[in-house]
Design a protein around this motif. Structure first.
Motif, short mmCIF file in Angstrom:
data_model
loop_
_atom_site.label_atom_id
_atom_site.label_comp_id
_atom_site.label_asym_id
_atom_site.label_seq_id
_atom_site.Cartn_x
_atom_site.Cartn_y
_atom_site.Cartn_z
N ILE A 11 28.77 31.10 65.07
CA ILE A 11 29.82 30.73 64.12
C ILE A 11 29.90 29.22 63.92
O ILE A 11 30.22 28.74 62.82
CB ILE A 11 31.19 31.28 64.60
CG1 ILE A 11 32.28 31.05 63.55
CG2 ILE A 11 31.58 30.67 65.94
CD1 ILE A 11 32.03 31.77 62.25
N PHE A 12 29.57 28.44 64.95
CA PHE A 12 29.63 26.97 64.82
C PHE A 12 28.53 26.45 63.91
O PHE A 12 28.76 25.54 63.10
CB PHE A 12 29.54 26.32 66.20
CG PHE A 12 30.62 26.75 67.15
CD1 PHE A 12 31.95 26.43 66.91
CD2 PHE A 12 30.31 27.50 68.28
CE1 PHE A 12 32.95 26.83 67.79
CE2 PHE A 12 31.30 27.91 69.15
CZ PHE A 12 32.62 27.57 68.90
N LEU A 60 27.06 28.21 61.48
CA LEU A 60 27.41 28.64 60.13
C LEU A 60 28.52 27.78 59.54
O LEU A 60 28.44 27.35 58.38
CB LEU A 60 27.84 30.11 60.14
CG LEU A 60 28.22 30.71 58.78
CD1 LEU A 60 27.03 30.66 57.82
CD2 LEU A 60 28.71 32.15 58.95
N ALA A 61 29.54 27.49 60.35
CA ALA A 61 30.64 26.65 59.88
C ALA A 61 30.14 25.25 59.56
O ALA A 61 30.58 24.63 58.57
CB ALA A 61 31.75 26.60 60.93
N GLY A 62 29.22 24.73 60.38
CA GLY A 62 28.65 23.41 60.12
C GLY A 62 27.88 23.38 58.81
O GLY A 62 28.02 22.46 58.01
N MET A 113 28.22 25.41 56.23
CA MET A 113 29.13 25.58 55.09
C MET A 113 29.95 24.31 54.83
O MET A 113 30.23 23.97 53.67
CB MET A 113 30.07 26.76 55.34
CG MET A 113 29.37 28.12 55.37
SD MET A 113 28.45 28.49 53.84
CE MET A 113 26.74 28.19 54.37
N THR A 114 30.30 23.61 55.89
CA THR A 114 31.03 22.35 55.72
C THR A 114 30.14 21.30 55.07
O THR A 114 30.58 20.55 54.19
CB THR A 114 31.52 21.84 57.09
OG1 THR A 114 32.33 22.83 57.71
CG2 THR A 114 32.36 20.57 56.93
N TYR A 118 30.99 18.29 59.60
CA TYR A 118 29.72 19.03 59.72
C TYR A 118 28.98 18.61 60.99
O TYR A 118 28.48 19.46 61.74
CB TYR A 118 28.89 18.79 58.46
CG TYR A 118 27.42 18.55 58.65
CD1 TYR A 118 26.56 19.54 59.10
CD2 TYR A 118 26.86 17.29 58.33
CE1 TYR A 118 25.20 19.30 59.26
CE2 TYR A 118 25.51 17.05 58.48
CZ TYR A 118 24.68 18.05 58.94
OH TYR A 118 23.34 17.81 59.09
N LEU A 122 30.86 19.94 64.11
CA LEU A 122 30.63 21.38 64.31
C LEU A 122 29.24 21.66 64.86
O LEU A 122 29.05 22.60 65.64
CB LEU A 122 30.83 22.12 62.97
CG LEU A 122 32.29 22.26 62.53
CD1 LEU A 122 32.37 22.67 61.06
CD2 LEU A 122 33.02 23.28 63.40
N ASN A 143 27.95 23.70 68.13
CA ASN A 143 26.83 24.64 68.06
C ASN A 143 25.83 24.40 69.18
O ASN A 143 25.36 25.34 69.83
CB ASN A 143 26.15 24.51 66.69
CG ASN A 143 24.76 25.09 66.65
OD1 ASN A 143 24.54 26.27 66.89
ND2 ASN A 143 23.78 24.25 66.35
#
Length: 215
Positions: A3-4, A6-8, A10-11, A160, A163, A167
């Motif tokens: 999730i980290f 992916l969040a990075g 997307m950010t 980004y 995050l 990760n």
């Protein structure tokens, strides 16, 4: 993918969308450093040399194409678009970014995971990305008054990187033998460069005042 990561991703993607929204919709690049954008374009060009030789996943390929395409599009807009380039503050964006490129390349020649062309260029891209934001931060300090979209763009870039550190921590805990010192150190240096900006951004948000950086 966790999730980290992916969040990075997307950010990072959202930061580019915010910048393109400012440039394409408002037709303005005020407060944006062309020097930083050129460095980012070089970062992605040197990092994604394997795009035509190594297939990892459809997601990986699409993200590479997006960052390559958007980074060069932003540089083109700021250099060539008649309306957008008028708003570029060339007199304030004077950081000598070319002086960052050679030291990063020399460092990559000596410190890399494997002495091959692609691995050296990969290390070079990591070192250069770590310092690519410097012209942008210097420009913001000189102009001081920062519009919302520019502030959000820099904030998302910093988020980004933060995050991605989460990760790496997650992967170190969950994956045996996961060690990438070059990535970790360069990424940490890059994140620390945003610390001052984070401080003033959240202070301005907390006090509901316009974001300003000290001269």
């Amino acid at each position: 993918m966790n999730i980290f990561r992916l969040a990075g991703d997307m950010t990072h993607l959202l930061s580019v969308i915010v910048l393109l929204l400012k440039i394409h919709t408002i037709k303005s690049c005020a407060g944006i450093s062309l020097k930083t954008q050129e460095l980012f374009a070089l970062v992605f060009a040197s990092r994604y040399l394997d795009i035509v030789t190594d297939f990892i996943s459809l997601y990986n390929t699409i993200m590479k194409l997006i960052f390559l395409g958007t980074s060069f599009s932003i540089v083109w807009y700021m250099r060539r678009h008649k309306i957008v380039r008028r708003s570029y503050d060339k007199e304030q964006d004077t950081f000598r970014h070319y002086f960052l490129i050679l030291p990063c390349f020399v460092l990559a020649l000596f410190i890399n995971e494997k002495f091959t062309f692609k691995e050296v260029m990969w290390a070079f891209s990591l070192y250069l990305e770590a310092v690519a934001i410097l012209p942008q931060l210097v420009l913001l300090q000189r102009t001081r008054n920062i519009d919302n979209l520019t502030g959000q763009y820099v904030l998302l870039l910093g988020a980004y990187r933060a995050l991605y550190i989460l990760n790496w921590i997650y992967r170190y805990i969950t994956e045996p033998n996961y060690v990438h010192w070059i990535t970790w150190i360069s990424g940490t240096v890059q994140t620390l460069l945003y610390a001052d900006f984070f401080y003033y951004y959240f202070n301005s948000w907390k006090n509901n005042v316009k974001l300003q950086l000290p001269a």
